[in-house]
Enzyme design. Sequence first.
Site, mmCIF file in Angstrom:
data_model
loop_
_atom_site.group_PDB
_atom_site.id
_atom_site.type_symbol
_atom_site.label_atom_id
_atom_site.label_comp_id
_atom_site.label_asym_id
_atom_site.label_seq_id
_atom_site.Cartn_x
_atom_site.Cartn_y
_atom_site.Cartn_z
ATOM 1 N N LYS A 193 0.005 3.727 -2.671
ATOM 2 C CA LYS A 193 -1.009 4.783 -2.561
ATOM 3 C C LYS A 193 -0.400 6.161 -2.350
ATOM 4 C CE LYS A 193 -4.650 1.711 -0.839
ATOM 5 N NZ LYS A 193 -3.963 0.508 -0.362
ATOM 6 N N SER B 52 0.796 -1.227 0.000
ATOM 7 C CA SER B 52 0.000 0.000 0.000
ATOM 8 C C SER B 52 0.827 1.274 0.000
ATOM 9 C CB SER B 52 -0.958 0.009 1.188
ATOM 10 O OG SER B 52 -2.040 -0.861 0.967
ATOM 11 N N SER C 221 -6.062 3.653 4.123
ATOM 12 C CA SER C 221 -5.527 2.837 3.034
ATOM 13 C C SER C 221 -6.627 2.140 2.240
ATOM 14 C CB SER C 221 -4.546 1.797 3.603
ATOM 15 O OG SER C 221 -3.696 1.300 2.606
#
Length: 404
Positions: free
Chosen positions: A81, A78, A138
């Site tokens: 992101k 993640s 997230s």
Amino acid sequence: MNVFTSIGRSARLCLFAAMVTVAVPASAQSVPQPAVPQPQTIIPSAPQLAASSWILLDANSGRILAEHNSDERLPPASLTKLMTAYLVERELNRGTIKLTDMVNISENAWRTGGSKMFIEVGDQVSVDNLLHGIIIVSGNDASVAMAEHLAGGEAPFADLMNQHATRLGMDNTNFQNATGLPAENHYSTAHDLARLSRHIINDYPDHYEIYSQRTFSYGGIDQPNRNRLLWRDPSVDGLKTGWTTEAGFCLVSSAKREDMRLISVVMGTNSDEARAQETQKLLSYGFRFFETMKLYERGAVLATPRVWGGDINELRVGVDEEVFMTLPRNRNEELRARLNLDTDLQAPIAIGDEVGTLEVHLGDEVVGERRLVALENIEEGGLFKRLFDQVQRFFSNLISNFTD
């Protein structure tokens, strides 16, 4: 023309706007005196972490203070992101979207697995809420929704991500999606993610506060930020966690103490607690043994060399960006600046033209270099002025060659 000047702690206040002095000719220099031994700043080796890869750098100067396998291509989970959020922030800054714009939530976004913001099919959700959902909790669903909103789909958005990765110098990064969910040929490095984080902090500071928020609530569901250091260390104010089975536990953090901001990236630890502890080791090391100084403001006048054939005789020369240097603590008195100026400047000269370089020395080591630029336009002078300057220039060069 080479000009040396000392840099001391007073630089923090005066920013060197009027400190340049011409070097004394060698024939006039006094006999050098023996140097008085100074206590040495002892810097230990950087801590070794229980992680696959890591890096620690200063957000302002860009200097790397510690690293291990920082250019190894690894699955970023993640941490991906960060780029998704960066592109949203970029479009907000450009004015192509607004925080109040409403985004239609597709079934594709809703069905995306993994961590969620818990948006529903057919909902209209503001860009503001989606950006919070991407950064704080997230949300994979929020990331896909924004990818569809900005680029029409996740595949074209990934192409956009890669184009900007290239623009930012992220040479060992390739994105296949907006979420970081496992995908073949989806990778990045600690170094590249630190570079991206530096741009997030410095390019779009108006949105950076989101990264420090500990919780986010949407649809009646409260979720915490997974960055444990936001609770443990008041100097930490970002940035992003990541985890997949393949990537392990990862964390990109930033902390600011006084005038110094550090960025750390830790990838491939074995637990949520480990990524927090290993990150804390890096940050403690950086703040304990290093300091960052702002040496020059953007546009500070560092020299006024002679210009031939212009409508004015002197050119204001300086830097076109703020100049920061990160160095071992208690060694700032050893800093010197050297201005390497072009010796024969001739009009016309335009703002931004490079006319030399600035070198920053720490003892005998060059620790930084920046270009020196013209801070003003100088047009050609009239015919009489140009002819007069040609005569002056001839005799000036003649005298200079004779004295050399």
